[in-house]
Design a protein around this motif. Sequence first.
Motif, PDB file in Angstrom:
ATOM      1  N   ASN A 245       0.871  -1.070   0.004  1.00  0.00           N
ATOM      2  CA  ASN A 245      -0.009  -0.014  -0.159  1.00  0.00           C
ATOM      3  C   ASN A 245       0.741   1.300  -0.044  1.00  0.00           C
ATOM      4  N   LEU A 246      -0.045   2.166  -0.257  1.00  0.00           N
ATOM      5  CA  LEU A 246       1.049   3.653  -0.229  1.00  0.00           C
ATOM      6  C   LEU A 246      -0.213   4.409   0.845  1.00  0.00           C
ATOM      7  N   LEU A 247       0.894   5.249   1.735  1.00  0.00           N
ATOM      8  CA  LEU A 247       0.069   6.211   2.389  1.00  0.00           C
ATOM      9  C   LEU A 247       0.508   7.443   1.995  1.00  0.00           C
ATOM     10  N   ALA A 248      -0.478   8.172   1.483  1.00  0.00           N
ATOM     11  CA  ALA A 248       0.144   9.608   0.943  1.00  0.00           C
ATOM     12  C   ALA A 248      -0.552  10.697   1.789  1.00  0.00           C
ATOM     13  N   ALA A 249       0.400  11.869   1.894  1.00  0.00           N
ATOM     14  CA  ALA A 249      -0.084  12.939   2.689  1.00  0.00           C
ATOM     15  C   ALA A 249      -0.116  14.132   1.524  1.00  0.00           C
ATOM     16  N   TYR A 250      -1.504  14.618   1.727  1.00  0.00           N
ATOM     17  CA  TYR A 250      -1.743  15.723   0.772  1.00  0.00           C
ATOM     18  C   TYR A 250      -1.581  17.194   1.364  1.00  0.00           C
ATOM     19  N   THR A 251      -1.817  18.244   0.480  1.00  0.00           N
ATOM     20  CA  THR A 251      -1.851  19.412   0.972  1.00  0.00           C
ATOM     21  C   THR A 251      -3.111  19.335   1.911  1.00  0.00           C
ATOM     22  N   CYS A 252      -3.052  20.177   2.920  1.00  0.00           N
ATOM     23  CA  CYS A 252      -4.281  20.462   3.868  1.00  0.00           C
ATOM     24  C   CYS A 252      -4.377  18.823   4.546  1.00  0.00           C
ATOM     25  N   THR A 253      -3.494  18.415   4.435  1.00  0.00           N
ATOM     26  CA  THR A 253      -2.956  17.038   5.444  1.00  0.00           C
ATOM     27  C   THR A 253      -4.091  16.032   5.680  1.00  0.00           C
ATOM     28  N   PRO A 254      -4.675  15.609   4.505  1.00  0.00           N
ATOM     29  CA  PRO A 254      -5.655  14.149   4.667  1.00  0.00           C
ATOM     30  C   PRO A 254      -4.554  13.083   4.585  1.00  0.00           C
ATOM     31  N   LEU A 255      -4.582  12.296   5.101  1.00  0.00           N
ATOM     32  CA  LEU A 255      -4.031  10.743   4.918  1.00  0.00           C
ATOM     33  C   LEU A 255      -4.596   9.963   4.265  1.00  0.00           C
ATOM     34  N   VAL A 256      -3.989   9.308   3.123  1.00  0.00           N
ATOM     35  CA  VAL A 256      -4.932   8.576   2.187  1.00  0.00           C
ATOM     36  C   VAL A 256      -4.179   7.363   2.010  1.00  0.00           C
ATOM     37  N   ARG A 257      -4.866   6.207   1.959  1.00  0.00           N
ATOM     38  CA  ARG A 257      -4.381   4.698   1.973  1.00  0.00           C
ATOM     39  C   ARG A 257      -4.608   4.382   0.337  1.00  0.00           C
ATOM     40  N   PHE A 258      -3.644   3.941  -0.313  1.00  0.00           N
ATOM     41  CA  PHE A 258      -4.070   2.980  -1.790  1.00  0.00           C
ATOM     42  C   PHE A 258      -3.342   1.953  -1.724  1.00  0.00           C
ATOM     43  N   PRO A 259      -4.274   0.878  -2.437  1.00  0.00           N
ATOM     44  CA  PRO A 259      -3.580  -0.545  -2.550  1.00  0.00           C
ATOM     45  C   PRO A 259      -2.782  -0.298  -3.869  1.00  0.00           C
ATOM     46  N   LEU A 260      -1.553  -0.664  -3.688  1.00  0.00           N
ATOM     47  CA  LEU A 260      -0.497  -0.464  -4.847  1.00  0.00           C
ATOM     48  C   LEU A 260      -0.970  -1.159  -6.343  1.00  0.00           C
ATOM     49  N   SER A 261      -1.875  -2.172  -5.772  1.00  0.00           N
ATOM     50  CA  SER A 261      -2.313  -2.972  -7.216  1.00  0.00           C
ATOM     51  C   SER A 261      -3.183  -2.202  -8.014  1.00  0.00           C
ATOM     52  N   GLU A 262      -3.459  -1.082  -7.556  1.00  0.00           N
ATOM     53  CA  GLU A 262      -4.750  -0.207  -8.329  1.00  0.00           C
ATOM     54  C   GLU A 262      -3.676   0.894  -9.145  1.00  0.00           C
ATOM     55  N   LEU A 263      -2.445   1.004  -8.815  1.00  0.00           N
ATOM     56  CA  LEU A 263      -1.836   1.775  -9.650  1.00  0.00           C
ATOM     57  C   LEU A 263      -1.444   1.239 -10.908  1.00  0.00           C
ATOM     58  N   ARG A 264      -2.127   1.598 -12.108  1.00  0.00           N
ATOM     59  CA  ARG A 264      -1.850   0.951 -13.250  1.00  0.00           C
ATOM     60  C   ARG A 264      -1.951   2.046 -14.115  1.00  0.00           C
ATOM     61  N   ALA A 265      -1.012   2.203 -15.584  1.00  0.00           N
ATOM     62  CA  ALA A 265      -1.160   3.180 -16.320  1.00  0.00           C
ATOM     63  C   ALA A 265      -2.434   3.500 -16.903  1.00  0.00           C
ATOM     64  N   GLY A 266      -2.833   4.743 -16.738  1.00  0.00           N
ATOM     65  CA  GLY A 266      -4.092   5.506 -17.145  1.00  0.00           C
ATOM     66  C   GLY A 266      -5.370   5.110 -16.183  1.00  0.00           C
ATOM     67  N   ALA A 267      -5.066   4.410 -15.263  1.00  0.00           N
ATOM     68  CA  ALA A 267      -6.266   3.867 -14.310  1.00  0.00           C
ATOM     69  C   ALA A 267      -6.523   5.109 -13.361  1.00  0.00           C
ATOM     70  N   LYS A 268      -7.824   5.382 -13.069  1.00  0.00           N
ATOM     71  CA  LYS A 268      -8.245   6.243 -12.120  1.00  0.00           C
ATOM     72  C   LYS A 268      -8.373   5.242 -10.921  1.00  0.00           C
ATOM     73  N   ILE A 269      -7.759   5.816  -9.707  1.00  0.00           N
ATOM     74  CA  ILE A 269      -7.884   4.955  -8.641  1.00  0.00           C
ATOM     75  C   ILE A 269      -8.370   6.065  -7.588  1.00  0.00           C
ATOM     76  N   ARG A 270      -9.114   5.254  -6.450  1.00  0.00           N
ATOM     77  CA  ARG A 270      -9.686   5.827  -5.357  1.00  0.00           C
ATOM     78  C   ARG A 270      -9.106   5.615  -3.964  1.00  0.00           C
ATOM     79  N   GLY A 271      -8.531   6.348  -3.475  1.00  0.00           N
ATOM     80  CA  GLY A 271      -7.809   6.260  -2.155  1.00  0.00           C
ATOM     81  C   GLY A 271      -8.708   6.403  -0.898  1.00  0.00           C
ATOM     82  N   THR A 272      -8.332   5.709   0.106  1.00  0.00           N
ATOM     83  CA  THR A 272      -9.255   5.677   1.309  1.00  0.00           C
ATOM     84  C   THR A 272      -8.684   6.831   2.350  1.00  0.00           C
ATOM     85  N   THR A 273      -9.388   7.634   2.474  1.00  0.00           N
ATOM     86  CA  THR A 273      -9.045   8.677   3.433  1.00  0.00           C
ATOM     87  C   THR A 273      -9.220   8.159   5.085  1.00  0.00           C
TER      88      THR A 273
END
Lengths: 373, 418
Positions: A245-273
């Motif tokens: 997984n990836l744990l990503a921090a955005y500006t204005c600081t939500p922390l979001v989790r992504f399963p890495l398996s969803e990161l594919r070329a051109g795909a639109k992924i939805r993280g879990t805040t």
Amino acid sequence: MKSTHLSTSLVALAIGLLTVGANGEKLTDSLKPGQPDLKSASQLAFGPEGILFAADTKGAAIFAIATGDTTPASGSHPLKVEAVNQKVAALLGTSADQILIEDLAVNPISRNAYLAVSRGRGPEATPVLVRVKSDAKMETVSLENVKFSKAILPDAPTEGVVGSGQRQSNPRQESITDIAFLEDRVLIAGLSNEEFSSTLRAVPFPFRTVGNGTSVEIYHGAHGRFETRSPVRTFVPFKIGDEPNLLAAYTCTPLVRFPLSELRAGAKIRGTTIAELGNRNRPLDMIVYQKDGKDYLLMANSSRGVMKVSTDNIEKTEPILAHVPGGGTKGLTYETIKDWTGVDQLDRLDGQFALVVRRGDGGSLNLESLPLP
Amino acid sequence: MSRDRWPGIGHALILCASLTGCVIRTSAPVAQISTYLTVTVETNTVAVVIQDGLTVRWVKHRSEPGKMVVEIEGLSAQSLGALQRTPLDQDQWTEIVRVHVDPNREPSIAGVPPVQGRYEVLSDRVSFTPSFPVQPGMTYRVELHPEKLPGSSPPKSKPFAAWFQTPAPVVTPKTTVQQVYPSASTLPENLLKFYVHFSGPMSRGGIYSHIQLLDASGQAVELPFLEIDEELWNPDLTRLTLFIDPGRIKRGVKPLEEIGPALESGKRYTLAIDRNWRDADGAPLRADYRKVFDVGPPDRDPPHPQAWRIKPPSAGTREPVVLEFPDPMEHGLAQRLIWVADSGQHKMPGEVTLANEERRWSFVPAANWKTGPHQIVASAVVEDLAGNSIGRPFEVDVFEKIQSEISDETITLPFTIR
């Protein structure tokens, strides 16, 4: 910048750093000797076998460089280099106001610290990699005849807008805001200086081709909207169970989790805040670590010292789907480590210490190890 | 300078007004200092210091402009032979000869790493080539320890240091803020970004301290911009992108709690850039810059290409084809991502200009227009000032399913050259 994983992967990480692939080939075998033509060096991350990944925003490329720095460190040693910016400048024959320290990464094998430095602040600045050894001695990392490979990022600006009579350079540039290595991939977050969109790429390593940036979409609790275009500031890879997984921090600081398996070329992924950490606060850098059998995340940020977030049961955290009013906080809880002031860069030194670049008195920067809280 | 400040070592200070000639500057009479040091300036050599037959020469690099080389001559044949036979590592070399940056000519510079570079043993000398060009206005200290040379016992020379000061840079303010986009004087409340164009390359690092958003009373709005450490520049550092912090853009009908929006409809603001911002040469800007603007209602309506109007030029000329938008478009994207395709669908070379507060896009072809069908092609990524792109509002409501995606889609607008 980061090469750390949560507990479930710590053992695998240690093995992965020292062993060869299933077919007996080392990852460095994929690298070819030569001189990497870095046009800039912004973000750094270590992979296995002492391979340093360096992001080149100006050249729109990621370099994998075999540092050859593969002698394992012995024991745990604190490190402190006061006025590291002045000392790095002295090493490069210049003054501190003529350099920028862009990033810090610790080689997890040797535990030597690497700094991405820009010598000069204008468009002709020279990128330099500086190694700070455990005895605080520093040296530049030679890029002459080293084994390396390079991945050019797609969507890189095409060379020149054709004008009548003169060629005008393309003003578009994508700043690489963070990179990390996980298993067999380099993860790259970028932010364009024109379109307000965040791209997150997973590039297989050894490098072959680079997929199109995946469009990232998160629910940003503080704004009450989907942020389809909020920039990723910093992230760390980690595993939940066996799933990377990836744990990503955005500006204005939500922390979001992504399963890495969803990161594919051109795909639109939805993280879990999974956490909303409040307003007026820019995340700067993150690491994950384990202490007393529990998993934690440390986040350096612009306004409130370093935040320590417990990530135990992160997979069970309820996703934030409702508006968080008042610039408030929600989800995973955190405590502020007040003593850790002025931290700009952060990496894990070993099981006991973090290594930070922090602002000291009079504009000087210190490189120092701090016991993991 | 006095001898006492650097006990035990000889010293000289050479100030260079240019890289072709240097002068000795010392508080002590030259005669006094020359009892153990001789300092001369030679053609093609910046400076020479001689002591007891040992010469430290600071010469220009043969092929790389701006680089200097330190050469040590007068070494004994035994020393040179020993150095050639037994290569030294960097640490061993720095025991014998090292170069430091030393702007204040400190008595001791322990703890400051010597300048990184390459040592070489030649037939009659030792040379040290720093890895990087010398910095204008910097003082470099060359320290020589003859007593540490191999094959030189008993040592005949004492250690000594010489300071070389490179010519100070000429810092003349010449760079200006050329333009800020959007250029309109009324901007939507949900404005997404500014572009600041400079007349020349700027320097990176700490830029946000030079930019303020002031309200009508002259008070600075707190943290209005998305401060990205990497700073969003174009490659030649002549254009900065300044995003309004997405957390400070008023959304929907609900105001933001706590911190509030950066821009509010009906109010007047000033984007202020202070002249202490340094350009790539380290010079301040020629003047402060201020853009005063009024803020109007938010814009949540994506641009509609069907409302754009084309004014085609005539065949055989190089008149511009003009595209007019009802509302201002975002400068950078409209400049780069709208182009003209000829009858064979090939992108035509030429020059794009935006005018009339970015409501008027025009294209002058590199060659005369030919008769036949043409197209203006616009990427769907092109935006208005609030970040709404074609058919896609910037804000997407939480409970709405998102249909459109960032893509390479384009919109074509045909026109005919007659």
